[in-house]
Each structure stands twice: as C-alpha cells, then as structure tokens.
Design an enzyme around this catalytic site. Structure first.
Site, PDB file in Angstrom:
ATOM      1  N   THR A 190       0.857  -1.189   0.000  1.00 21.44           N
ATOM      2  CA  THR A 190       0.000   0.000   0.000  1.00 21.44           C
ATOM      3  C   THR A 190       0.887   1.230   0.000  1.00 21.44           C
ATOM      4  O   THR A 190       2.083   1.156   0.285  1.00 21.44           O
ATOM      5  CB  THR A 190      -0.924   0.048   1.234  1.00 21.44           C
ATOM      6  OG1 THR A 190      -0.121   0.266   2.409  1.00 21.44           O
ATOM      7  CG2 THR A 190      -1.718  -1.237   1.391  1.00 21.44           C
ATOM      8  N   ILE A 192       2.473  -1.138   5.169  1.00 23.83           N
ATOM      9  CA  ILE A 192       1.845   0.151   5.474  1.00 23.83           C
ATOM     10  C   ILE A 192       2.943   1.182   5.654  1.00 23.83           C
ATOM     11  O   ILE A 192       3.958   0.920   6.301  1.00 23.83           O
ATOM     12  CB  ILE A 192       0.938   0.067   6.722  1.00 23.83           C
ATOM     13  CG1 ILE A 192       0.194   1.390   6.940  1.00 23.83           C
ATOM     14  CG2 ILE A 192       1.720  -0.348   7.970  1.00 23.83           C
ATOM     15  CD1 ILE A 192      -0.908   1.314   7.987  1.00 23.83           C
ATOM     16  N   ILE A 239       6.541  -2.395   7.679  1.00 20.28           N
ATOM     17  CA  ILE A 239       6.470  -0.949   7.810  1.00 20.28           C
ATOM     18  C   ILE A 239       7.310  -0.344   6.681  1.00 20.28           C
ATOM     19  O   ILE A 239       8.498  -0.628   6.560  1.00 20.28           O
ATOM     20  CB  ILE A 239       6.993  -0.471   9.180  1.00 20.28           C
ATOM     21  CG1 ILE A 239       6.255  -1.199  10.314  1.00 20.28           C
ATOM     22  CG2 ILE A 239       6.830   1.038   9.293  1.00 20.28           C
ATOM     23  CD1 ILE A 239       4.760  -1.039  10.316  1.00 20.28           C
ATOM     24  N   LYS A 240       6.656   0.481   5.853  1.00 24.19           N
ATOM     25  CA  LYS A 240       7.343   1.076   4.707  1.00 24.19           C
ATOM     26  C   LYS A 240       8.003   2.390   5.111  1.00 24.19           C
ATOM     27  O   LYS A 240       7.365   3.278   5.684  1.00 24.19           O
ATOM     28  CB  LYS A 240       6.355   1.337   3.565  1.00 24.19           C
ATOM     29  CG  LYS A 240       5.912   0.097   2.838  1.00 24.19           C
ATOM     30  CD  LYS A 240       4.940   0.411   1.705  1.00 24.19           C
ATOM     31  CE  LYS A 240       5.646   0.948   0.494  1.00 24.19           C
ATOM     32  NZ  LYS A 240       4.704   1.095  -0.660  1.00 24.19           N
ATOM     33  N   ILE A 241       9.276   2.487   4.783  1.00 19.87           N
ATOM     34  CA  ILE A 241      10.058   3.688   5.075  1.00 19.87           C
ATOM     35  C   ILE A 241      10.719   4.155   3.782  1.00 19.87           C
ATOM     36  O   ILE A 241      11.435   3.382   3.144  1.00 19.87           O
ATOM     37  CB  ILE A 241      11.128   3.407   6.146  1.00 19.87           C
ATOM     38  CG1 ILE A 241      10.464   2.993   7.467  1.00 19.87           C
ATOM     39  CG2 ILE A 241      12.020   4.625   6.358  1.00 19.87           C
ATOM     40  CD1 ILE A 241      11.441   2.591   8.559  1.00 19.87           C
TER      41      ILE A 241
END
Length: 373
Positions: A46, A110, A141-143
C-alpha cells in the site's frame, strides 16, 4: 501448484507476486482472496495514493467516519485507525501464506506518514506506532529511502520490526539501503532479537525511470536517441539485482546468515507501463529471477495472467548490456544522477500530496457527518 498459468510460471521462476492495492472492498467481497487462489498473489503493498483512492472514492468507510465524527476524532487519527485496521485485516488474510513461507511472503505493507520522510526521529517513532497498532507479525512498515530514512531503517530493524524500504531509484541509494539493512540486523542481533523473525524488501522503482528518460530522449529527437527508449528502467533494475547478488554473497552477510538472517529481497515497484506503446508485461517478464518480489497494480497482474510469456531468469547475464545502455544515455547528455534525484523528489511530493488530499477528504467527511447528525 502447477505452472499452467503465466503467474504460476512466474512464481516458479522465483518471483513472489504481490498486489499493489488494498481497500475495504477487496477484503470484504473476497476479491483479494480470489487473486490469492487464482493468480498466485502472496502479498500486498500500500501507499498513501492507494489509501487516498480507497477511502475517498467509495462509501465503504462512511459509517466508520460517522462514528469517528460523533466521537470527536480528528482527520489524522481517523486515517490512522482506518488504514491500520485494513492492513491488520489484510495480514489476517495472508497469515496462512506467511506461516507456510516462514514469513518470507504473506506480507502487507503500510507506510509511515510521508511528511516525515526527511525526519529520522519522526519516522522511527511512526514506524513503532504503526507496528504496535497493527500488531501482526506479517506486517511490513514502509520507510522511504531518503538520506534521512537510512538511519530510520536501521533503527527500526534493530527493534525487530520488519521493513519495506520504498522509493528507491538509484543504484547508489540502493547500496546504501542494503548497508542500512545489514547495520540494522547487526544491531538487532546485539539487542537479542531472533534474526529469522526480521524480514525486509527493498522497493526499486522501474517504469518511472523510462518515463523520465524517454522524455529526454524525445527532446533530443535523433534516431540514436529514439532507439534507446523504453530500455533504461529494465537496465537499472537489472543492475540493482547485480548489486543484490554482490552484497548477499559477502562475508559480512554470511555471518548474519549463520545467525539465522534472511536476505533483503529486491522488490520491483512501479511495474505498470506508463507508455501504452510498450508491452504491458515488460516490467514483469523482463525482471524474473530468483528471490525477488514484483508488486503489480491489478491491471498489470491481469495482463500477466492473461498473456505474460515467462521464460525463466531474464536478469542474470544482462549486466554488461545494462551498463552499456546507461553509458550510452550519459554519452547523449542524459545524466543518470539528475534523473534519479528528480524521480525521488517527485515520488515523495506525490505521496505527500496524496496524504494531504486524504486528510482533507476525511476532514470533509467528518464535518459532513456532523451536519447530517
């Protein structure tokens, strides 16, 4: 599972197929489960643009927004609650795949608030907050891979949190991302975490490279320039895979692998073609190799399933030609560094704009619910 379909053959070639989309409707109607069952989808990504479309272009969240309005919840908190709930539900849907693959697949990503992309400490705090809220082992966790994000990637992994590093365009930045990953695992090991439980992918963007370079080739207008169109995206990604092979065959990596670590896989993102003149599966079938992920919009997934021609590994052995292609572009005055720096800036600007649009639309919905009440 047989290789009777192109997506099955792609999976057999070592490519994990993820869908680049998520919405409440996909979860409740069974459409996402159908893609898992029929088209070999084993994960979801996403981003702010996806959530902006999901929440603002349907009535699926109307009742929930009304309840938040009645409770006096502000737009930012409402977005946080809605997006984390959808991602948690997605994680539950993919839990059997995560269990079967020991966490390699069955993942749902996300992203941290993109406005924090240049704020290391803010990104770390947001990553921890998202992870605690979703509370699923198979969440990513998208960074973003900004310079400020590199330290946040390391710190988040050191806490035992799995990370999807996003918005990578350049080979130098990709190498820095892999170094941040290794640093994070080394710190996680020192912190007493089980490395087998920590996973990561590095999202390397593909089609946008061609979109920008093709513009510059068109501006040159020569036959030599025209002959080079539509090739840079694949070449850039293939050289990223060469870099991946180098890092994950190093002595430094071997020590972490001995401690149970799994490599940070390359993830091909932005794999829908932007130019309708190009084959609609070129960024899928042209980037097949072991230990990679390809996250596709549904249109690209459908095209691959329908008529993708999977011929096995299409990356290994292409490195000399890929380097030569980038050198040719430089020779024509098209600066690789200028292109990738511009694309990072534009990518971040787009996500920040989508996030702001999402917050504005949610605030309007909350205000409207008050009026209707």
């Amino acid at each position: 599972m047989t290789n009777a379909t192109p997506t099955a053959a792609l999976s057999a070639a070592g490519v994990s197929i993820w869908l680049d989309d998520l919405s409440r409707a996909r979860l409740v109607t069974g459409s996402l489960q159908k893609l898992i069952d029929e088209k070999n989808v084993v994960g979801v990504t996403t981003n702010p643009s996806i959530f902006e479309a999901a929440i603002t272009k349907s009535d699926d969240y109307k009742a929930e927004l009304a309840s938040y309005s009645a409770a006096g919840v502000n737009a930012e908190d409402a977005v946080f609650e809605i997006t984390t709930a959808d991602v948690a539900a997605g994680c539950d849907l993919f839990a059997p795949i995560a269990a079967a693959t020991k966490g390699v697949d069955g993942r749902v990503s996300i992203e941290v608030d993109p406005r924090k992309a240049w704020d290391t400490d803010g990104t770390i705090a947001e990553a921890k907050r998202l992870y605690a809220k979703v509370e699923k082992k198979n969440v990513y966790i998208k960074i973003p891979a900004t310079l400020e994000g590199l330290e946040a990637i390391t710190a988040t992994l050191a806490e035992g949190i799995s990370v999807n590093v996003t918005l990578i365009f350049s080979l130098d930045r990709y190498r820095a991302v892999m170094n941040a990953f290794l640093n994070g695992l080394e710190q996680a090991l020192a912190n007493g975490h089980n490395l087998a439980d920590i996973h990561s992918v590095a999202s390397f963007f593909v089609s946008r490279v061609d979109l920008e370079i093709d513009k510059r080739l068109d501006a040159l207008g020569t036959a030599e320039a025209t002959a080079l169109k539509g090739q840079a995206g694949l070449a850039n990604a293939r050289l990223a895979y060469e870099a991946f092979e180098g890092v994950f065959s190093s002595e430094r990596w071997a020590l972490l692998a001995d401690a149970g670590a799994l490599p940070q896989r390359p993830l091909w993102a932005s794999t829908g073609v932007k130019n309708p003149d190009y084959p609609d599966t070129m960024y899928v079938t042209g980037l097949a190799a072991p230990n990679v992920v390809n996250t596709m919009p549904e249109k690209t997934l459908d095209a691959t399933f329908d008529h993708g021609v999977v011929t096995g590994d299409t990356i290994t052995g292409t490195y000399a030609a890929s380097n030569a292609l980038l050198n040719q572009l430089e020779g024509l005055g098209i600066s690789y560094n200028d292109v990738v720096n511009l694309l990072e800036t534009e990518g971040l600007d787009k996500f920040v704009a989508s996030w702001k649009d999402l917050l504005n639309h949610v605030q309007e919905a909350l205000d409207a619910a008050v009026t209707e009440a």
